[in-house]
Design an enzyme around this catalytic site. Sequence first.
Site, PDB file in Angstrom:
ATOM      1  N   HIS A  38       0.853  -1.179   0.000  1.00 47.31           N
ATOM      2  CA  HIS A  38       0.000   0.000   0.000  1.00 47.31           C
ATOM      3  C   HIS A  38       0.897   1.240   0.000  1.00 47.31           C
ATOM      4  O   HIS A  38       1.488   1.591   1.021  1.00 47.31           O
ATOM      5  CB  HIS A  38      -0.910   0.003   1.221  1.00 47.31           C
ATOM      6  CG  HIS A  38      -1.814  -1.192   1.288  1.00 47.31           C
ATOM      7  ND1 HIS A  38      -1.382  -2.418   1.757  1.00 47.31           N
ATOM      8  CD2 HIS A  38      -3.115  -1.365   0.912  1.00 47.31           C
ATOM      9  CE1 HIS A  38      -2.373  -3.286   1.689  1.00 47.31           C
ATOM     10  NE2 HIS A  38      -3.437  -2.675   1.178  1.00 47.31           N
ATOM     11  N   PRO A 128      -5.906  -5.091  11.006  1.00 41.20           N
ATOM     12  CA  PRO A 128      -7.357  -5.013  11.208  1.00 41.20           C
ATOM     13  C   PRO A 128      -7.698  -3.591  11.693  1.00 41.20           C
ATOM     14  O   PRO A 128      -7.307  -3.184  12.785  1.00 41.20           O
ATOM     15  CB  PRO A 128      -7.625  -6.049  12.306  1.00 41.20           C
ATOM     16  CG  PRO A 128      -6.444  -6.965  12.268  1.00 41.20           C
ATOM     17  CD  PRO A 128      -5.290  -6.096  11.880  1.00 41.20           C
ATOM     18  N   HIS A 268      -4.569   3.932  -3.115  1.00 43.56           N
ATOM     19  CA  HIS A 268      -4.564   3.228  -1.834  1.00 43.56           C
ATOM     20  C   HIS A 268      -3.653   2.008  -1.864  1.00 43.56           C
ATOM     21  O   HIS A 268      -3.003   1.679  -0.882  1.00 43.56           O
ATOM     22  CB  HIS A 268      -5.988   2.781  -1.479  1.00 43.56           C
ATOM     23  CG  HIS A 268      -6.060   1.877  -0.295  1.00 43.56           C
ATOM     24  ND1 HIS A 268      -6.188   2.345   0.993  1.00 43.56           N
ATOM     25  CD2 HIS A 268      -6.010   0.519  -0.193  1.00 43.56           C
ATOM     26  CE1 HIS A 268      -6.210   1.324   1.835  1.00 43.56           C
ATOM     27  NE2 HIS A 268      -6.113   0.200   1.138  1.00 43.56           N
ATOM     28  N   GLU A 417     -17.119  -4.397  24.879  1.00 37.26           N
ATOM     29  CA  GLU A 417     -16.268  -5.585  24.974  1.00 37.26           C
ATOM     30  C   GLU A 417     -15.056  -5.508  24.048  1.00 37.26           C
ATOM     31  O   GLU A 417     -13.942  -5.868  24.436  1.00 37.26           O
ATOM     32  CB  GLU A 417     -17.082  -6.848  24.654  1.00 37.26           C
ATOM     33  CG  GLU A 417     -18.187  -7.172  25.641  1.00 37.26           C
ATOM     34  CD  GLU A 417     -19.506  -6.500  25.310  1.00 37.26           C
ATOM     35  OE1 GLU A 417     -20.505  -6.771  25.983  1.00 37.26           O
ATOM     36  OE2 GLU A 417     -19.534  -5.689  24.346  1.00 37.26           O
ATOM     37  N   PHE A 443     -20.315 -13.313  24.901  1.00 33.82           N
ATOM     38  CA  PHE A 443     -19.920 -12.040  24.297  1.00 33.82           C
ATOM     39  C   PHE A 443     -18.439 -11.998  23.923  1.00 33.82           C
ATOM     40  O   PHE A 443     -17.923 -10.928  23.562  1.00 33.82           O
ATOM     41  CB  PHE A 443     -20.279 -10.879  25.223  1.00 33.82           C
ATOM     42  CG  PHE A 443     -21.760 -10.814  25.533  1.00 33.82           C
ATOM     43  CD1 PHE A 443     -22.698 -11.332  24.640  1.00 33.82           C
ATOM     44  CD2 PHE A 443     -22.209 -10.268  26.725  1.00 33.82           C
ATOM     45  CE1 PHE A 443     -24.047 -11.293  24.929  1.00 33.82           C
ATOM     46  CE2 PHE A 443     -23.566 -10.218  27.013  1.00 33.82           C
ATOM     47  CZ  PHE A 443     -24.497 -10.734  26.122  1.00 33.82           C
ATOM     48  N   HIS A 479     -27.671 -15.676  25.519  1.00 36.08           N
ATOM     49  CA  HIS A 479     -26.575 -15.501  26.466  1.00 36.08           C
ATOM     50  C   HIS A 479     -25.844 -16.808  26.783  1.00 36.08           C
ATOM     51  O   HIS A 479     -24.849 -16.790  27.502  1.00 36.08           O
ATOM     52  CB  HIS A 479     -27.098 -14.896  27.771  1.00 36.08           C
ATOM     53  CG  HIS A 479     -27.444 -13.443  27.673  1.00 36.08           C
ATOM     54  ND1 HIS A 479     -28.246 -12.932  26.681  1.00 36.08           N
ATOM     55  CD2 HIS A 479     -27.093 -12.383  28.445  1.00 36.08           C
ATOM     56  CE1 HIS A 479     -28.387 -11.631  26.849  1.00 36.08           C
ATOM     57  NE2 HIS A 479     -27.687 -11.267  27.904  1.00 36.08           N
TER      58      HIS A 479
END
Length: 676
Positions: A38, A128, A268, A417, A443, A479
């Site tokens: 990039h 990420p 990019h 979270e 979660f 849950h």
Amino acid sequence: MTQVDLTALRKANPDHWAKATAIRALTLDAVHAANSGHSGMPMGMADVATVLFEKHLKFDASHPGWPDRDRFILSAGHGSMLLYSLLYLTGYPDMTLNEIRNFRQWGARTAGHPEYGHAPGIETTTGPLGQGLANSVGFAMAEEMLRARFGRAVMNHHTYVIAGDGCLMEGISHEAIGIAGHQKLGRLILFWDNNDITIDGRVELSDRTDQMARFRASGWHVQEIDGHDPDAIDAAIVKAKSTGKPSMIACKTHIAFGSSAQDTSKGHGALTDAQLIADAKAAYGWSAGTFDVPEDIKAAWEAIGARGAGERTEWQARHDAMSDRRRAEFDRAFALEPPKRLSATIRALKKQASDAAHKVATRQSSQMVLEVVNPVMRETVGGSADLTGSNNTRTADLDAFAPNCRKGRYVYWGVREHGMAAAMNGMVLHGGIRPYGGTFMAFTDYARPAMRMAALMRIPTVFVMTHDSIGLGEDGPTHQPIEHLAISRATPNTRVFRPADTVETAEAWELALTSKETPSVLSLTRQGVPAVRSAHKARNLTAQGAYVLAEATAPRKAILIATGSEVSLALEARAMLEGEGIGTRVVSMPCMELFAEQDETYRRRVLPAGPVRVGIEAAARDGGWDRWLLGERGRASRAGFVGMTGFGASAPAGELYERFGITAQAVADRVRALLG
């Protein structure tokens, strides 16, 4: 494409221009050689990076591990050549020109995206989008905590982060900027590479967010500047340092600056066309050859890399002047060494738990462990994503971290979270802090990307995941985790602990808090579970991953392998089977990963060939079970599993176990069926 007068910029500040152009030229050469990468972001942000490193960043390239250095984080990790160029130019010993030449090649330190541990100066793994931004919040929090604990003489620095449009679109950015604004992290400065371009095209194709208004609403100080004006960049950084708030500097830049791909989505990615590269270098006034930086420019950059040497030497003197006790504590925490008292503290709690043999939920067992560990291990920092009373992560000695209490060691993360997990990674990476944070096991889906990054970076973040099965009861299938243990166990370099009682929970915590390169997931129950370790043993049996908890008395015909809350069911089933003359061994397996690390002799001793095997866990069988049921000399026709095959339901826990067939009777029936 917006026309930019490169000649005017070059003449206005030739020294700055030469240094920034070295970054752009190295980027073009490396991406061309790799035929991938990039180019655009490093070309666009070279001016900002040059001003930051030359005039503001506190660092010493010859001592990159200096604890009080400023931290520079490239959240927009696809622009990795910006970071690699800076490390090479400023003289980091491990970032040689050969590494730049081998960009994106096997064995090179210069991976496609920056990877922590590949070379000093890479503070975190990014790629990420948004992870680096959230990491930076943890870095800044760690600096605040350690400055409050050890004093400004040894801890007094800033955290800088470059983020792009993509980072700010990711949901984690909202969590991160909310935490930073609420906590008034005034030593955190973010540069937004505001170039209006994404891979698909202009930002307006997919987003209309007023980012500056968003940051202001979250409690940040905000400025907007020309990202190619070195004087404006310098002035903005100076102002940002004085606001007492986290600061966002919106840098209006041109992606692929100075090339024919400027201000386009093509800019990019990888600019590999030889003519484009030649034209761009000509426009820059750069006549040096491929991978060639003129000696005077390289010398100027190396002087920047050495600028902090004097300040580092002064810091070392202040560090050495600390009392022996405080200096030893500081050094121990940064070395990730546990305190000498930790092992004895854990052993004492194990003895107490074995003697009492109370029925306790392992989330409560976890809190019991933390109550004795946190006073001994002062670098621990606890927290929860708005589930403190459920996760049992706060202990009596921990004050809440807040703008008016920087000595606080407990963080109320809110319902964030992902942001919590990524910020905890940043704390570990900063050094001097051992964070743990809690939420419900279901979660982990929200925290998952950051948990994976901890494993990839080989850092020992601790994720406390309670309510780990249908045993949580009435809250129902939304849950109740089913596949979550399997996902965590499938992640390389991750230890998943599912302890059966207080003793195993204490042992799991000891292992998590002494790990240096592996994150830990503690899978803990909501419901009370019986004590299964009633005879005290000083040795940490959980460190073996699995062990014989109860041996067969009749001739051995079956082995029951269980984890967590289902270990007590295995013991009940054993009693039934032994009463029928079916010799049954019970193996507790709190950590499959650690058992896999044991030598084959031990594994075969715990799980010998011959007897039928039944695994018991209130979760999906996919969670690593087949290796222990079918492999390692087991036989498919003589193995079974009692667990979950679909989602749970809303009902009291006891009824759910009955309805889903996870009972001692079901286990005994499975053994009988296998024996024929």
